[in-house]
Design a protein around this motif. Structure first.
Motif, PDB file in Angstrom:
ATOM      1  N   GLU A   6       0.804  -0.964  -0.054  1.00 28.04           N
ATOM      2  CA  GLU A   6       0.004   0.168   0.029  1.00 28.04           C
ATOM      3  C   GLU A   6       0.845   1.372  -0.082  1.00 28.04           C
ATOM      4  OE1 GLU A   6      -2.916  -0.228   3.302  1.00 28.04           O
ATOM      5  OE2 GLU A   6      -3.687  -2.015   2.681  1.00 28.04           O
ATOM      6  N   ALA A   7       0.345   2.169  -0.653  1.00 27.87           N
ATOM      7  CA  ALA A   7       1.123   3.669  -0.609  1.00 27.87           C
ATOM      8  C   ALA A   7       1.293   4.129   0.600  1.00 27.87           C
ATOM      9  CB  ALA A   7       0.507   4.446  -1.646  1.00 27.87           C
ATOM     10  N   ILE A   8       2.214   4.874   1.203  1.00 27.22           N
ATOM     11  CA  ILE A   8       2.712   5.337   2.154  1.00 27.22           C
ATOM     12  C   ILE A   8       2.934   6.748   1.850  1.00 27.22           C
ATOM     13  CG2 ILE A   8       2.949   3.348   3.518  1.00 27.22           C
ATOM     14  CD1 ILE A   8       5.921   4.101   3.473  1.00 27.22           C
ATOM     15  N   PRO A   9       2.825   7.897   2.996  1.00 26.92           N
ATOM     16  CA  PRO A   9       2.993   9.157   2.615  1.00 26.92           C
ATOM     17  C   PRO A   9       4.606   9.360   2.149  1.00 26.92           C
ATOM     18  CG  PRO A   9       1.894   9.198   4.412  1.00 26.92           C
ATOM     19  CD  PRO A   9       2.096   7.680   4.215  1.00 26.92           C
ATOM     20  N   GLY A  10       5.082  10.223   1.139  1.00 24.77           N
ATOM     21  CA  GLY A  10       6.305  10.426   0.757  1.00 24.77           C
ATOM     22  C   GLY A  10       6.774   9.606  -0.209  1.00 24.77           C
ATOM     23  N   GLY A  11       5.849   8.802  -0.883  1.00 28.42           N
ATOM     24  CA  GLY A  11       6.103   8.322  -1.962  1.00 28.42           C
ATOM     25  C   GLY A  11       6.512   6.736  -1.907  1.00 28.42           C
ATOM     26  N   GLY A  12       6.426   6.128  -0.768  1.00 27.85           N
ATOM     27  CA  GLY A  12       7.003   5.046  -0.509  1.00 27.85           C
ATOM     28  C   GLY A  12       5.906   3.838  -0.419  1.00 27.85           C
ATOM     29  N   ALA A  13       6.073   2.720  -0.011  1.00 32.71           N
ATOM     30  CA  ALA A  13       5.048   1.497   0.193  1.00 32.71           C
ATOM     31  C   ALA A  13       5.511   0.644   1.352  1.00 32.71           C
ATOM     32  CB  ALA A  13       5.444   0.861  -0.964  1.00 32.71           C
ATOM     33  N   ALA A  14       4.194   0.204   1.685  1.00 30.03           N
ATOM     34  CA  ALA A  14       4.490  -0.847   3.107  1.00 30.03           C
ATOM     35  C   ALA A  14       3.464  -1.849   2.724  1.00 30.03           C
ATOM     36  CB  ALA A  14       3.905  -0.024   4.152  1.00 30.03           C
ATOM     37  N   VAL A  15       4.254  -3.009   3.400  1.00 27.02           N
ATOM     38  CA  VAL A  15       3.476  -4.329   3.252  1.00 27.02           C
ATOM     39  C   VAL A  15       3.654  -5.185   4.830  1.00 27.02           C
ATOM     40  CG1 VAL A  15       5.275  -5.758   2.215  1.00 27.02           C
ATOM     41  CG2 VAL A  15       2.954  -6.528   1.852  1.00 27.02           C
ATOM     42  N   ALA A  16       2.479  -5.827   5.058  1.00 28.62           N
ATOM     43  CA  ALA A  16       2.648  -6.615   6.198  1.00 28.62           C
ATOM     44  C   ALA A  16       3.087  -8.030   5.714  1.00 28.62           C
ATOM     45  CB  ALA A  16       1.251  -6.707   6.918  1.00 28.62           C
ATOM     46  N   LEU A  17       3.949  -8.326   6.452  1.00 33.18           N
ATOM     47  CA  LEU A  17       4.564  -9.641   6.235  1.00 33.18           C
ATOM     48  C   LEU A  17       4.723 -10.795   7.547  1.00 33.18           C
ATOM     49  CD1 LEU A  17       7.653  -8.618   3.886  1.00 33.18           C
ATOM     50  CD2 LEU A  17       5.514  -9.614   3.025  1.00 33.18           C
ATOM     51  N   ASP A  18       4.437 -11.907   7.350  1.00 29.22           N
ATOM     52  CA  ASP A  18       4.628 -12.983   8.487  1.00 29.22           C
ATOM     53  C   ASP A  18       5.878 -13.456   8.514  1.00 29.22           C
ATOM     54  OD1 ASP A  18       4.487 -15.236   6.952  1.00 29.22           O
ATOM     55  OD2 ASP A  18       2.256 -15.340   7.381  1.00 29.22           O
ATOM     56  N   GLU A  19       6.414 -14.269   9.494  1.00 35.56           N
ATOM     57  CA  GLU A  19       7.908 -14.759   9.597  1.00 35.56           C
ATOM     58  C   GLU A  19       8.031 -15.554   8.250  1.00 35.56           C
ATOM     59  OE1 GLU A  19       9.857 -15.727  13.613  1.00 35.56           O
ATOM     60  OE2 GLU A  19       7.356 -15.948  14.002  1.00 35.56           O
ATOM     61  N   GLN A 188       4.219  -8.043  -6.585  1.00 35.79           N
ATOM     62  CA  GLN A 188       4.857  -7.082  -7.809  1.00 35.79           C
ATOM     63  C   GLN A 188       3.711  -6.173  -8.291  1.00 35.79           C
ATOM     64  OE1 GLN A 188       6.142  -9.070 -11.355  1.00 35.79           O
ATOM     65  NE2 GLN A 188       7.221  -7.342 -11.707  1.00 35.79           N
ATOM     66  N   GLU A 189       2.421  -6.667  -8.614  1.00 32.70           N
ATOM     67  CA  GLU A 189       1.317  -6.009  -9.158  1.00 32.70           C
ATOM     68  C   GLU A 189       0.978  -4.785  -8.178  1.00 32.70           C
ATOM     69  OE1 GLU A 189      -3.487  -6.278 -10.417  1.00 32.70           O
ATOM     70  OE2 GLU A 189      -1.833  -8.248 -10.574  1.00 32.70           O
ATOM     71  N   SER A 190       0.854  -5.088  -6.842  1.00 36.22           N
ATOM     72  CA  SER A 190       0.395  -4.264  -5.684  1.00 36.22           C
ATOM     73  C   SER A 190       1.389  -3.213  -5.634  1.00 36.22           C
ATOM     74  CB  SER A 190       0.036  -4.750  -4.352  1.00 36.22           C
ATOM     75  OG  SER A 190       1.237  -5.447  -3.876  1.00 36.22           O
ATOM     76  N   LEU A 191       2.725  -3.561  -5.820  1.00 38.56           N
ATOM     77  CA  LEU A 191       3.830  -2.521  -5.502  1.00 38.56           C
ATOM     78  C   LEU A 191       3.671  -1.553  -6.899  1.00 38.56           C
ATOM     79  CD1 LEU A 191       6.371  -1.237  -3.984  1.00 38.56           C
ATOM     80  CD2 LEU A 191       7.721  -3.117  -5.005  1.00 38.56           C
ATOM     81  N   VAL A 192       3.370  -1.897  -7.871  1.00 37.16           N
ATOM     82  CA  VAL A 192       3.507  -1.097  -9.296  1.00 37.16           C
ATOM     83  C   VAL A 192       2.289  -0.001  -8.986  1.00 37.16           C
ATOM     84  CG1 VAL A 192       2.514  -1.178 -11.619  1.00 37.16           C
ATOM     85  CG2 VAL A 192       4.381  -2.699 -10.619  1.00 37.16           C
ATOM     86  N   GLU A 193       1.384  -0.609  -8.380  1.00 40.89           N
ATOM     87  CA  GLU A 193       0.187   0.185  -8.258  1.00 40.89           C
ATOM     88  C   GLU A 193       0.443   1.278  -7.290  1.00 40.89           C
ATOM     89  OE1 GLU A 193      -3.137  -2.142  -7.090  1.00 40.89           O
ATOM     90  OE2 GLU A 193      -3.247  -3.296  -9.134  1.00 40.89           O
ATOM     91  N   THR A 194       1.028   1.200  -6.378  1.00 38.24           N
ATOM     92  CA  THR A 194       1.468   2.031  -5.354  1.00 38.24           C
ATOM     93  C   THR A 194       2.475   3.070  -5.982  1.00 38.24           C
ATOM     94  OG1 THR A 194       3.442   1.077  -4.357  1.00 38.24           O
ATOM     95  CG2 THR A 194       1.548   0.546  -3.473  1.00 38.24           C
ATOM     96  N   LEU A 195       3.207   2.819  -6.901  1.00 37.90           N
ATOM     97  CA  LEU A 195       4.375   3.594  -7.659  1.00 37.90           C
ATOM     98  C   LEU A 195       3.794   4.074  -8.749  1.00 37.90           C
ATOM     99  CD1 LEU A 195       7.241   1.249  -7.312  1.00 37.90           C
ATOM    100  CD2 LEU A 195       6.749   3.239  -6.026  1.00 37.90           C
ATOM    101  N   THR A 196       2.481   4.101  -9.303  1.00 33.11           N
ATOM    102  CA  THR A 196       1.859   4.635 -10.258  1.00 33.11           C
ATOM    103  C   THR A 196       1.213   5.790  -9.821  1.00 33.11           C
ATOM    104  OG1 THR A 196       1.776   2.591 -11.410  1.00 33.11           O
ATOM    105  CG2 THR A 196       0.240   4.230 -12.131  1.00 33.11           C
TER     106      THR A 196
END
Length: 197
Positions: A6-19, A188-196
């Motif tokens: 998901e997009a975060i302020p400042g143009g970055g991205a975040a994702v929740a990951l488990d171990e 990859q698809e969700s990261l592309v969407e955050t950067l578009t």
């Protein structure tokens, strides 16, 4: 946010990951790093400008995955085997670009490893990975390379091949690799969407 950037302020991205996801991503990035190779280390005292213009290989790699990661620049897959002009142009282009391309792919894989290593896993066994804009682009490059590598091993050549992967029985030994391929595609698809924009 689970499983999707998901997009975060400042143009970055975040994702929740488990171990488990963290371990899988790290393992795949390490394998990619090993596949791409360590690269040539500069010789002590060597002119840095000379290193910048060092020539690389002129022949395509024999490993199909490396050939996919470092394709010929001219001719493409439909080129005729006897097209000597295309082979000569590809050889020349490869000689002056492959070292830089390998270095970029190594840097992208290392960025993934380092950002995963910096995570602090919470008591629930998960963590939120936050990437800045530059890191997001490095992750995108590494995710693309990982999907190309796995797709090549799975012999995915077009969309129809990818559709067949969904229908594999659980008993198929390729199933874990298929699951990783599809999961990486979603990331990859969700990261592309955050950067578009």
């Amino acid at each position: 946010m689970a499983g999707q950037f998901e997009a975060i302020p400042g143009g970055g991205a975040a994702v929740a990951l488990d171990e488990v996801e963290i371990a899988i991503l790290r393992s795949l990035a390490v394998q990619l790093l090993e596949l791409v190779g360590p690269g040539d280390q500069p010789v002590e005292g060597q002119d840095p400008l000379a290193e910048l213009f060092a020539e690389g290989p002129s022949e395509p790699p024999a490993d199909p995955v490396l050939a996919r990661l470092f394709p010929d620049a001219y001719g493409g897959p439909e080129a005729k085997p006897d097209d000597e002009e295309a082979r000569a142009f590809s050889s020349e282009f490869r000689r002056y670009t492959e070292n830089d391309l390998r270095a970029r792919k190594r840097d992208d894989a290392l960025a993934v490893i380092r950002s995963l290593d910096a995570l602090t896993v919470a008591g629930n066994g998960g963590a939120v990975l936050k990437l800045g804009p530059e890191e997001s682009h490095r992750w995108l490059g590494a995710l693309n390379d990982l999907r190309l590598a796995i797709g090549t091993r799975l012999e995915v050549a077009d969309e129809e091949d990818g559709d067949e992967l969904y229908r594999l029985p659980d008993s198929d030994p390729r199933k874990p690799m298929v699951m990783a391929y599809l999961w990486l595609g979603g990331l990859q698809e969700s990261l592309v969407e955050t950067l578009t924009p």
